[in-house]
Design a protein around this motif. Structure first.
Motif, PDB file in Angstrom:
ATOM      1  N   PHE A  19      -3.482   2.063 -10.391  1.00  0.00           N
ATOM      2  CA  PHE A  19      -2.388   1.423  -9.661  1.00  0.00           C
ATOM      3  C   PHE A  19      -2.376  -0.070  -9.958  1.00  0.00           C
ATOM      4  O   PHE A  19      -3.413  -0.703 -10.028  1.00  0.00           O
ATOM      5  N   CYS A  52       3.338  -0.915  -5.112  1.00  0.00           N
ATOM      6  CA  CYS A  52       1.961  -1.278  -4.800  1.00  0.00           C
ATOM      7  C   CYS A  52       1.968  -2.765  -4.434  1.00  0.00           C
ATOM      8  O   CYS A  52       2.254  -3.612  -5.259  1.00  0.00           O
ATOM      9  N   PHE A  72       0.823   0.141  -0.077  1.00  0.00           N
ATOM     10  CA  PHE A  72       2.164   0.326  -0.634  1.00  0.00           C
ATOM     11  C   PHE A  72       3.228   0.010   0.416  1.00  0.00           C
ATOM     12  O   PHE A  72       3.007   0.215   1.611  1.00  0.00           O
ATOM     13  N   LYS A  85      -4.094  -4.870  -3.516  1.00  0.00           N
ATOM     14  CA  LYS A  85      -5.345  -4.145  -3.770  1.00  0.00           C
ATOM     15  C   LYS A  85      -6.489  -5.013  -3.271  1.00  0.00           C
ATOM     16  O   LYS A  85      -6.597  -6.174  -3.666  1.00  0.00           O
ATOM     17  N   VAL A 114      -5.714   0.293  -1.418  1.00  0.00           N
ATOM     18  CA  VAL A 114      -4.438   0.060  -2.096  1.00  0.00           C
ATOM     19  C   VAL A 114      -3.330   0.247  -1.056  1.00  0.00           C
ATOM     20  O   VAL A 114      -3.269   1.277  -0.381  1.00  0.00           O
ATOM     21  N   SER A 155      -1.520   3.249   3.009  1.00  0.00           N
ATOM     22  CA  SER A 155      -2.665   2.636   2.339  1.00  0.00           C
ATOM     23  C   SER A 155      -3.673   3.729   2.061  1.00  0.00           C
ATOM     24  O   SER A 155      -3.771   4.707   2.800  1.00  0.00           O
ATOM     25  N   TYR A 180       6.153   3.151  -7.708  1.00  0.00           N
ATOM     26  CA  TYR A 180       5.668   4.528  -7.830  1.00  0.00           C
ATOM     27  C   TYR A 180       6.554   5.433  -6.985  1.00  0.00           C
ATOM     28  O   TYR A 180       7.205   4.982  -6.051  1.00  0.00           O
TER      29      TYR A 180
END
Length: 74
Positions: free
Chosen positions: A60, A9, A27, A12, A25, A49, A66
């Motif tokens: 998250f 992540c 990634f 945010k 969010v 995203s 993740y």
């Protein structure tokens, strides 16, 4: 056969308040342990995203890794 990807992540971005709070969010691939090599020939590339309700986005954490699992639907 499922394909998995390890992601981190990265960011945010929150907007709104209360029940109207939403968070984008973002990634990026996680290169740390080489696991993404199973689906990538050289350098893993992935763009992801999601725009989530605030309460869901709270699950998250920026900087945390993740695992995504892609499986075909029947």
């Amino acid at each position: 056969m499922p394909v998995t990807a390890k992601v981190t992540c990265q960011h945010k971005n929150e907007s709104g308040d209360g029940e109207q709070r939403q968070v984008i969010v973002t990634f990026v691939p996680d290169y740390a342990d080489g696991r993404n090599k199973e689906w990538s020939l050289y350098t893993p590339s992935l763009s992801l995203s999601m725009t989530l309700k605030g309460a869901v986005a709270d699950q998250f954490e920026a900087g945390k890794a993740y695992t995504l699992t892609f499986e075909p639907e029947d």
